[in-house]
Design a protein around this motif. Structure first.
Motif, PDB file in Angstrom:
ATOM      1  N   GLY A 190      -0.540  -2.516   2.806  1.00 27.24           N
ATOM      2  CA  GLY A 190      -0.587  -3.086   4.150  1.00 27.24           C
ATOM      3  C   GLY A 190      -0.720  -2.035   5.233  1.00 27.24           C
ATOM      4  O   GLY A 190      -1.363  -2.251   6.263  1.00 27.24           O
ATOM      5  N   GLY A 191      -0.112  -0.886   5.013  1.00 27.28           N
ATOM      6  CA  GLY A 191      -0.223   0.229   5.957  1.00 27.28           C
ATOM      7  C   GLY A 191       0.585   0.070   7.231  1.00 27.28           C
ATOM      8  O   GLY A 191       0.397   0.835   8.180  1.00 27.28           O
ATOM      9  N   THR A 192       1.515  -0.891   7.277  1.00 25.19           N
ATOM     10  CA  THR A 192       2.232  -1.160   8.529  1.00 25.19           C
ATOM     11  C   THR A 192       3.146  -0.017   8.956  1.00 25.19           C
ATOM     12  O   THR A 192       3.471   0.100  10.135  1.00 25.19           O
ATOM     13  CB  THR A 192       3.065  -2.446   8.410  1.00 25.19           C
ATOM     14  N   ASN A 193       3.555   0.819   8.023  1.00 25.77           N
ATOM     15  CA  ASN A 193       4.370   1.987   8.354  1.00 25.77           C
ATOM     16  C   ASN A 193       3.554   3.276   8.254  1.00 25.77           C
ATOM     17  O   ASN A 193       3.585   4.131   9.148  1.00 25.77           O
ATOM     18  CB  ASN A 193       5.581   2.040   7.435  1.00 25.77           C
ATOM     19  N   LEU A 194       2.780   3.402   7.188  1.00 26.16           N
ATOM     20  CA  LEU A 194       2.044   4.639   6.941  1.00 26.16           C
ATOM     21  C   LEU A 194       1.048   4.956   8.057  1.00 26.16           C
ATOM     22  O   LEU A 194       0.950   6.102   8.508  1.00 26.16           O
ATOM     23  CB  LEU A 194       1.310   4.546   5.602  1.00 26.16           C
ATOM     24  N   ALA A 234      14.329 -11.891   9.005  1.00 23.05           N
ATOM     25  CA  ALA A 234      15.010 -11.097  10.032  1.00 23.05           C
ATOM     26  C   ALA A 234      14.372  -9.730  10.227  1.00 23.05           C
ATOM     27  O   ALA A 234      14.687  -9.029  11.183  1.00 23.05           O
ATOM     28  CB  ALA A 234      16.488 -10.916   9.656  1.00 23.05           C
ATOM     29  N   GLY A 235      13.451  -9.368   9.328  1.00 19.54           N
ATOM     30  CA  GLY A 235      13.011  -7.986   9.262  1.00 19.54           C
ATOM     31  C   GLY A 235      11.895  -7.565  10.189  1.00 19.54           C
ATOM     32  O   GLY A 235      11.771  -6.393  10.511  1.00 19.54           O
ATOM     33  N   ALA A 236      11.030  -8.494  10.612  1.00 19.66           N
ATOM     34  CA  ALA A 236       9.872  -8.067  11.404  1.00 19.66           C
ATOM     35  C   ALA A 236       9.230  -9.286  12.050  1.00 19.66           C
ATOM     36  O   ALA A 236       9.615 -10.425  11.783  1.00 19.66           O
ATOM     37  CB  ALA A 236       8.854  -7.352  10.512  1.00 19.66           C
ATOM     38  N   ALA A 269       2.586  -6.712   5.669  1.00 19.47           N
ATOM     39  CA  ALA A 269       3.440  -5.796   4.898  1.00 19.47           C
ATOM     40  C   ALA A 269       3.607  -6.279   3.463  1.00 19.47           C
ATOM     41  O   ALA A 269       3.782  -7.464   3.202  1.00 19.47           O
ATOM     42  CB  ALA A 269       4.805  -5.671   5.572  1.00 19.47           C
ATOM     43  N   SER A 270       3.570  -5.345   2.521  1.00 17.53           N
ATOM     44  CA  SER A 270       3.705  -5.683   1.102  1.00 17.53           C
ATOM     45  C   SER A 270       5.141  -5.498   0.637  1.00 17.53           C
ATOM     46  O   SER A 270       5.933  -4.763   1.236  1.00 17.53           O
ATOM     47  CB  SER A 270       2.776  -4.802   0.262  1.00 17.53           C
ATOM     48  N   THR A 271       5.459  -6.155  -0.477  1.00 17.84           N
ATOM     49  CA  THR A 271       6.815  -6.065  -1.028  1.00 17.84           C
ATOM     50  C   THR A 271       7.121  -4.644  -1.490  1.00 17.84           C
ATOM     51  O   THR A 271       8.201  -4.102  -1.210  1.00 17.84           O
ATOM     52  CB  THR A 271       6.974  -7.057  -2.194  1.00 17.84           C
ATOM     53  N   GLY A 272       6.182  -4.023  -2.203  1.00 19.03           N
ATOM     54  CA  GLY A 272       6.409  -2.650  -2.649  1.00 19.03           C
ATOM     55  C   GLY A 272       6.503  -1.677  -1.497  1.00 19.03           C
ATOM     56  O   GLY A 272       7.354  -0.786  -1.480  1.00 19.03           O
ATOM     57  N   GLY A 273       5.642  -1.851  -0.504  1.00 21.12           N
ATOM     58  CA  GLY A 273       5.680  -0.974   0.656  1.00 21.12           C
ATOM     59  C   GLY A 273       6.960  -1.113   1.446  1.00 21.12           C
ATOM     60  O   GLY A 273       7.464  -0.120   2.003  1.00 21.12           O
ATOM     61  N   ASN A 274       7.503  -2.322   1.511  1.00 21.49           N
ATOM     62  CA  ASN A 274       8.759  -2.540   2.214  1.00 21.49           C
ATOM     63  C   ASN A 274       9.876  -1.682   1.631  1.00 21.49           C
ATOM     64  O   ASN A 274      10.686  -1.109   2.360  1.00 21.49           O
ATOM     65  CB  ASN A 274       9.127  -4.032   2.139  1.00 21.49           C
TER      66      ASN A 274
END
Length: 326
Positions: free
Chosen positions: A29-33, A96-98, A106-111
């Motif tokens: 997803g790249g939402t953090n990277l 609650a997270g975002a 966002a992906s489960t693994g990326g989270n």
């Protein structure tokens, strides 16, 4: 943003083979990277796109649990009927997270692999051992309101930002990976994260090029589930303190308890002493106070975040009242 090369992986096996340089990163997803790349906090030489791999399914297991593909979007996982019914704590933590837009991407693994939101980690002009080992920790003695009070070291007091991972730890999840040599392994979430110690830049036990492919949840736990998150504003804010609670009361006595915490430590926090203080006891404020005392026995504030210690006590007690009906 630094120049990088880009490849799309067709299979998980191809993905781990494509990670052939030290400076390579997987991207889903790249939402953090992508945010970190824009700020020059992360500077990969190569991105391997795994977003099109066949890892976006939620499947039932023979033991009654679920296998969750690493690429299942957070929004899909939160809304899945089986998760809502049997793993309520996970659904509530995700919601609650975002924001909705981020959950859709966002992906489960990326989270699970989110990096800390410590201000100094994001500020490349500040000293940060997590970003640049050996440079120091500006958060110690700096503005550390959102940072950790448990599990810290003289090298780092950053917190882990994920809500989902807190619920996953309360649920005793297992993380399934594919290593660069083609071998697979299953890692308990209790063993997945590392304390900062003197190497805060190493956050998990993943090896270079190792890819998360699935997350396994055991059969649904007994008892009532709740996720409580205390934050500075009602939406799109990281936890000051959060509690994922699963408590089973039988015949007026707590038969089992599983409690995990966010906002307090460098990883989703769980301490068996907290649960031991509750099991076999009647659900009373006295027992809840004992559990909070066990949780915070080694807590240490750093100035701006001192308030987290009494806040964690109150939040835990309030959550236990909710799940026990006390």
């Amino acid at each position: 943003m630094k120049t990088f090369t880009y490849e799309k992986a067709a299979t998980p096996e191809a993905a781990v083979k494509d990670i052939d340089t030290i400076g390579a990163k997987f991207i889903a997803g790249g939402t953090n990277l992508l945010d970190l790349m824009k700020l020059q906090v992360e500077t990969p030489d190569k991105l391997v796109d795994i977003s099109r791999l066949d890892l976006a399914k939620i499947e039932e297991r023979e033991d009654g649990g679920l296998t969750i593909g690493a690429l299942v979007p957070n929004s899909d996982l939160a809304a899945d009927a089986r998760v809502v019914e049997k793993y309520e704590v996970l659904s509530r933590a995700l919601l609650a997270g975002a924001s909705g837009q981020l959950r859709n991407k966002a992906s489960t693994g990326g989270n699970l692999l989110q990096r800390t939101r410590c201000y100094y980690f994001y500020d490349t002009a500040a000293a940060c051992n997590k970003r640049e080992p050996g440079s120091g920790c500006s958060a110690i003695g700096g503005f550390n309101r959102i940072l950790a009070v448990l599990g810290t070291s003289e090298h780092c007091i950053a917190t882990h930002p994920s809500d989902m991972a807190v619920a996953m730890r309360a649920l005793d999840a297992t993380i399934v990976t594919l290593k660069a040599d083609g071998d697979r392994r299953r890692i308990s979430i209790h063993d997945f994260y590392r304390l900062p110690g003197d190497t805060p830049q190493i956050e998990t036990v993943l090896e270079a090029g190792e890819l998360i492919t699935h997350i396994e949840l055991p059969a649904p736990p007994k008892g009532k589930q709740a996720y409580r998150k205390v934050r500075d504003r009602a939406s799109y804010a990281f936890a000051l303190v959060s509690v994922a609670a699963i408590v089973d009361v039988q015949d007026g006595v707590i038969a089992s308890a599983s409690l995990a915490f966010g906002g307090l430590g460098p990883m989703p926090w769980r301490n068996p002493a907290v649960e031991a203080a509750l099991v076999g006891k009647a659900p009373t404020d006295e027992a809840f106070e004992a559990a909070a005392t066990a949780l915070l026995a080694d807590a240490k504030g750093y100035g701006s975040n001192d308030f987290k210690i009494p806040l964690a006590r109150r939040t835990l007690i309030a959550t236990l009242r909710t799940v026990t009906g006390a």
